[in-house]
Design a protein around this motif. Structure first.
Motif, mmCIF file in Angstrom:
data_model
loop_
_atom_site.group_PDB
_atom_site.id
_atom_site.type_symbol
_atom_site.label_atom_id
_atom_site.label_comp_id
_atom_site.label_asym_id
_atom_site.label_seq_id
_atom_site.Cartn_x
_atom_site.Cartn_y
_atom_site.Cartn_z
ATOM 1 N N SER A 272 -5.564 9.883 16.368
ATOM 2 C CA SER A 272 -6.086 10.644 15.240
ATOM 3 C C SER A 272 -6.309 9.703 14.073
ATOM 4 O O SER A 272 -5.904 8.530 14.105
ATOM 5 N N GLY A 273 -6.946 10.217 13.038
ATOM 6 C CA GLY A 273 -7.174 9.437 11.841
ATOM 7 C C GLY A 273 -6.951 10.270 10.606
ATOM 8 O O GLY A 273 -6.975 11.509 10.650
ATOM 9 N N LEU A 274 -6.727 9.584 9.477
ATOM 10 C CA LEU A 274 -6.448 10.278 8.222
ATOM 11 C C LEU A 274 -6.804 9.358 7.064
ATOM 12 O O LEU A 274 -6.541 8.154 7.114
ATOM 13 N N THR A 275 -7.409 9.929 6.044
ATOM 14 C CA THR A 275 -7.642 9.206 4.795
ATOM 15 C C THR A 275 -7.315 10.129 3.633
ATOM 16 O O THR A 275 -7.806 11.262 3.588
ATOM 17 N N ALA A 276 -6.487 9.679 2.732
ATOM 18 C CA ALA A 276 -6.165 10.474 1.547
ATOM 19 C C ALA A 276 -7.387 10.545 0.640
ATOM 20 O O ALA A 276 -8.127 9.567 0.495
ATOM 21 N N ASN A 277 -7.624 11.703 0.032
ATOM 22 C CA ASN A 277 -8.771 11.868 -0.859
ATOM 23 C C ASN A 277 -8.603 11.116 -2.179
ATOM 24 O O ASN A 277 -9.570 10.896 -2.907
ATOM 25 N N ALA A 278 -7.379 10.731 -2.475
ATOM 26 C CA ALA A 278 -7.099 9.892 -3.647
ATOM 27 C C ALA A 278 -5.934 8.984 -3.272
ATOM 28 O O ALA A 278 -5.062 9.368 -2.487
ATOM 29 N N LEU A 279 -5.916 7.793 -3.815
ATOM 30 C CA LEU A 279 -4.830 6.852 -3.539
ATOM 31 C C LEU A 279 -3.744 6.903 -4.597
ATOM 32 O O LEU A 279 -2.690 6.281 -4.431
ATOM 33 N N VAL A 280 -4.016 7.646 -5.672
ATOM 34 C CA VAL A 280 -3.046 7.719 -6.767
ATOM 35 C C VAL A 280 -2.973 9.138 -7.307
ATOM 36 O O VAL A 280 -3.889 9.945 -7.125
ATOM 37 N N GLY A 281 -1.871 9.417 -7.966
ATOM 38 C CA GLY A 281 -1.680 10.660 -8.702
ATOM 39 C C GLY A 281 -0.896 10.317 -9.943
ATOM 40 O O GLY A 281 -0.616 9.141 -10.208
ATOM 41 N N PRO A 282 -0.507 11.293 -10.739
ATOM 42 C CA PRO A 282 0.317 10.998 -11.917
ATOM 43 C C PRO A 282 1.614 10.306 -11.509
ATOM 44 O O PRO A 282 2.410 10.859 -10.753
ATOM 45 N N ARG A 283 1.754 9.047 -11.942
ATOM 46 C CA ARG A 283 2.964 8.260 -11.664
ATOM 47 C C ARG A 283 3.178 8.025 -10.165
ATOM 48 O O ARG A 283 4.312 7.835 -9.718
ATOM 49 N N LEU A 284 2.096 8.009 -9.388
ATOM 50 C CA LEU A 284 2.217 7.871 -7.930
ATOM 51 C C LEU A 284 1.129 6.958 -7.381
ATOM 52 O O LEU A 284 -0.040 7.073 -7.753
ATOM 53 N N ALA A 285 1.521 6.053 -6.461
ATOM 54 C CA ALA A 285 0.577 5.223 -5.710
ATOM 55 C C ALA A 285 0.891 5.346 -4.229
ATOM 56 O O ALA A 285 2.060 5.264 -3.821
ATOM 57 N N LEU A 286 -0.140 5.561 -3.419
ATOM 58 C CA LEU A 286 0.028 5.665 -1.974
ATOM 59 C C LEU A 286 -0.277 4.322 -1.324
ATOM 60 O O LEU A 286 -1.270 3.669 -1.659
ATOM 61 N N ILE A 287 0.551 3.924 -0.360
ATOM 62 C CA ILE A 287 0.292 2.709 0.416
ATOM 63 C C ILE A 287 0.533 3.001 1.887
ATOM 64 O O ILE A 287 1.210 3.974 2.251
ATOM 65 N N GLY A 288 -0.022 2.165 2.762
ATOM 66 C CA GLY A 288 0.211 2.292 4.194
ATOM 67 C C GLY A 288 -0.278 3.615 4.744
ATOM 68 O O GLY A 288 -1.309 4.144 4.333
ATOM 69 N N GLU A 289 0.474 4.177 5.683
ATOM 70 C CA GLU A 289 0.037 5.396 6.364
ATOM 71 C C GLU A 289 0.090 6.634 5.471
ATOM 72 O O GLU A 289 -0.426 7.678 5.866
ATOM 73 N N ALA A 290 0.675 6.544 4.319
ATOM 74 C CA ALA A 290 0.566 7.654 3.362
ATOM 75 C C ALA A 290 -0.857 7.743 2.825
ATOM 76 O O ALA A 290 -1.288 8.796 2.354
ATOM 77 N N ALA A 291 -1.606 6.629 2.922
ATOM 78 C CA ALA A 291 -2.966 6.568 2.395
ATOM 79 C C ALA A 291 -4.028 6.587 3.474
ATOM 80 O O ALA A 291 -5.122 7.103 3.265
ATOM 81 N N HIS A 292 -3.726 6.033 4.659
ATOM 82 C CA HIS A 292 -4.743 5.898 5.705
ATOM 83 C C HIS A 292 -4.092 5.703 7.073
ATOM 84 O O HIS A 292 -3.091 5.015 7.218
ATOM 85 N N VAL A 293 -4.689 6.341 8.068
ATOM 86 C CA VAL A 293 -4.221 6.235 9.457
ATOM 87 C C VAL A 293 -5.446 6.178 10.347
ATOM 88 O O VAL A 293 -6.403 6.927 10.139
#
Length: 434
Positions: A272-293
């Protein structure tokens, strides 16, 4: 009178103890921010493998961990692609050689448990990094900080939360960041094998109608295998006795590595695959599989995540190590909107291009549409025949030229690049074997 229990305050909280999370925590702590890693112990039983490409190896070289990591690796000096589709239009066999780029290797394959062990020990030994061995329970994102309630009843606050908590990221969900997800009609079977013949530091990738069948070197006469099949075909393979399965895998590999024996228990998972619609939020940064698979094709997964780490550390750390144009209330606030947007902007192109490339390559193997087969075959033919194109593809496969690691830390030069003697020529498959 009941005593008030103070809430620990940090600059950065990294959530998740996979390789990306531990690497991020180590690097961010070295920038001078008060950093905490929130996660139970690392997984020291994971028998799967990861190919660390040169760009990732350089990150670990820069923080003094490469010597310990490399002791558990096997170099990937050649990548051999073989069309095993049996279709009317077939691509030529192509071998990419790292010596053509004057590199020792494209990357280095390692068992996940060995990589995790080195990183876990480094986390424990890093005096500038605190660790809380607990799961994060809930998040409260405010304008100036994030409060993380832990499942053991504690709570902490930080100016920035770095989510490295996997594809089902609770931090991402708490921030209300949606994802685009998709699935493939494929199942990946992964395991490690022992074999009679040496692999010659060469990764062998057979392109089959159901997906890649890839053998990647491990130390000694061992290789890791990713065998992508139809979901209905996975169960019969997994039900086989060890000797029968080893014989079947040897047949699929056309015996290029000789007799095979299972060195680990087979595992399977749907692709399967996944991409987050945003890489950041208020006081938040996504990295690794939280951002893309995406599927385990081309050794891109963790390497892409480590480039997330390098980008975030470079942008956040630049506030400490040099003057920047960021108009922030605090020169050392790592979680402002300006900083986070800079990280997101820096990462979008790399993530989107890699995701699209892996998706296109995988789907090109599944389709019977003749024009797609022609395009795929022509592309590999040109890569085989045109040196500058081949070298460009090899460099971009390691990491985009614009996204080489650039950390505000004392990073030594690239890993040694001796020109290697020519390896013995691998046998080609006969038409009957194809």
């Amino acid at each position: 009178m009941t005593a008030q229990i103070s809430t620990p305050v940090y600059d950065i909280a990294v959530v998740g103890a996979g390789p990306a999370g531990m690497t991020a925590a180590l690097l961010l702590a070295k920038t001078g921010y008060r950093t905490v890693l929130v996660a139970p112990g690392a997984n020291l039983d994971d028998g799967r493998t990861t190919a660390l490409l040169q760009s990732s190896a350089q990150i670990y070289e820069g923080i003094g961990l490469w010597e310990a990591i490399s002791a558990h690796t096997a170099p990937l000096r050649r990548m051999r692609m073989i069309d095993g589709t049996g279709r009317l239009i077939r691509a030529p066999e192509v071998t990419f050689d790292s010596a053509e780029l004057e590199l020792d290797a494209f990357g280095y394959n390692i068992l996940n448990k060995d990589l995790n062990k080195v990183l876990d020990e480094a986390v424990s030994a890093e005096p500038a990094l605190e660790r809380i061995a607990a799961f994060a329970g809930s998040y409260d994102f405010a304008e100036d900080q994030v409060t993380i309630a832990l499942e053991d009843g504690q709570a902490i606050t930080a100016k920035l939360c770095v989510a490295a908590d996997g594809r089902r990221s609770p931090a991402r969900e708490a921030a209300g960041i949606d994802v685009k997800s998709w699935s493939y009609p494929q199942t990946a079977i992964v395991l490690n094998l022992e074999h009679d013949q040496p692999h010659q530091d060469t990764s062998n990738e057979f392109h089959t109608p159901t997906g890649p069948f890839t053998l990647v070197p491990l130390p000694g006469n061992k290789s890791s295998l990713v065998c992508v099949v139809k979901p209905d075909d996975a169960e019969p393979l997994l039900a086989m006795a060890e000797e029968a399965l080893a014989l079947e895998l040897e047949r699929r590999a056309h015996s290029i590595l000789g007799k095979m024996k299972l060195a680990s228990k087979p595992q399977s998972f749907p692709l399967s695959g996944l991409t987050a619609n945003a890489l950041v939020g208020p006081r938040l940064a996504l990295i690794g599989e939280a951002a893309h698979v995406f599927p385990p094709i081309g050794a891109q997964g963790l390497n892409l995540g480590l480039r997330d780490v390098a980008s975030l550390v470079g942008i956040v750390g630049s506030q400490v190590h040099k003057k920047t144009g960021f108009e922030t209330a605090s020169a050392k606030d790592p979680g402002t909107a300006v900083v986070l947007k800079a990280y997101e902007k820096d990462r979008w192109q790399d993530i989107n291009s890699r995701t699209a490339a892996v998706d296109a390559l995988n789907r090109s193997l599944l389709t019977d549409f003749l024009p797609v087969q022609v395009v795929r075959s022509a592309g590999l033919y040109l890569a085989n025949r045109i040196g500058p194109l081949r070298r460009y593809l090899m460099r971009e496969g390691i990491a985009p030229q614009s996204k080489r690691p650039g950390l505000p830390l004392p990073v030594p030069g690239a890993l040694p690049k001796p020109r290697l003697p020519t390896l013995p020529k691998l046998p080609r498959l006969s038409p009957r074997q194809r």
